[in-house]
Design an enzyme around this catalytic site. Structure first.
Site, short mmCIF file in Angstrom:
data_model
loop_
_atom_site.label_atom_id
_atom_site.label_comp_id
_atom_site.label_asym_id
_atom_site.label_seq_id
_atom_site.Cartn_x
_atom_site.Cartn_y
_atom_site.Cartn_z
N SER A 167 76.66 35.01 84.99
CA SER A 167 75.25 35.07 84.63
C SER A 167 74.44 34.05 85.44
O SER A 167 74.39 34.16 86.66
CB SER A 167 75.11 34.88 83.10
N ASP A 215 74.41 46.59 80.43
CA ASP A 215 73.84 45.24 80.40
C ASP A 215 72.34 45.34 80.10
O ASP A 215 71.59 45.94 80.88
CB ASP A 215 74.06 44.57 81.76
N HIS A 217 76.46 42.55 78.79
CA HIS A 217 76.30 41.31 79.55
C HIS A 217 77.43 40.32 79.27
O HIS A 217 77.72 39.47 80.11
CB HIS A 217 74.95 40.66 79.20
#
Length: 211
Positions: A105, A155, A186
């Site tokens: 991320s 996501d 995610h």
């Protein structure tokens, strides 16, 4: 460790032929978050894990954002260069070759920025849930640098077109890019671990064959 520019943890490896991993956590993580993942992805590799220096509502990050998915690109550049300097200093301190980044991320995004701003810092990268970090990245030479991008099909944060755009940009710069899209969101999953392990084994086999 705090005497280098970033608070970090370093775990020396016992498999010296393995490239060290630079572990880059997501928003709200810290220098311990990805150690178990790193140890599973590449058992015996040395692990270098810094903490992001930006706080968002008390949660560590590697650079500022203006909103979800909207980055402060001046800060991205500044922080990516600072991270590259930290890696270079840590390599001297711990006697390491250039690492492969393993970022999740926000950590994957700063790794992508380092690739585009200071490509010599990294030997390659595993980018889990990465986005385009810079709208106007400079032209760099990533010739042959191995990069794995792993996206989540469902996501809610990263549009599929954005991660695909990142893959195209890195490939145009000459990187050897594999982009995998998994049927997940995610969050990290066991599938991320499996795909990363297999990719890294392939990289090591290629390196051994070329030696």
């Amino acid at each position: 460790m705090t005497d280098l520019s970033h608070i970090h943890r370093f775990v020396p490896g016992n498999r010296h032929e393995a490239a060290p991993l630079l572990l880059l956590h997501g928003t709200g993580g810290d220098e311990s978050d990805l150690l178990p993942l790193g140890q599973s992805v590449s058992p015996g590799a040395s692990l270098l894990s810094p903490r992001g220096q930006v706080l968002e509502h008390g949660m560590p990050r590697f650079f500022r954002r203006l909103a979800e998915g909207v980055f402060d690109e001046d800060d991205v550049r500044r922080r990516a260069n600072a991270l590259a300097d930290f890696v270079n200093d840590a390599r001297k301190r711990y006697d390491l070759p250039a690492p492969i980044a393993l970022g999740y991320s926000n950590g994957a995004n700063i790794a992508a920025a380092v690739l585009q701003l200071r490509p010599e810092t990294l030997a390659g990268a595993i980018l889990l849930r990465a986005m385009v970090p810079l709208s106007d990245a400079p032209t760099v030479d990533l010739a042959g640098k191995p990069i794995l991008i792993v996206s989540g099909q469902s996501d809610p944060i990263i549009p599929a077109s954005n991660s695909q755009q990142l893959a195209v940009r890195l490939a145009k710069a000459g990187a050897d890019v594999q982009h995998r899209t998994l049927p997940i969101g995610h969050q990290l999953s066991q599938a991320d671990l499996t795909v990363s392990q297999e990719w890294l084994r392939g990289i090591e086999l290629t390196k051994d064959a070329a030696a």
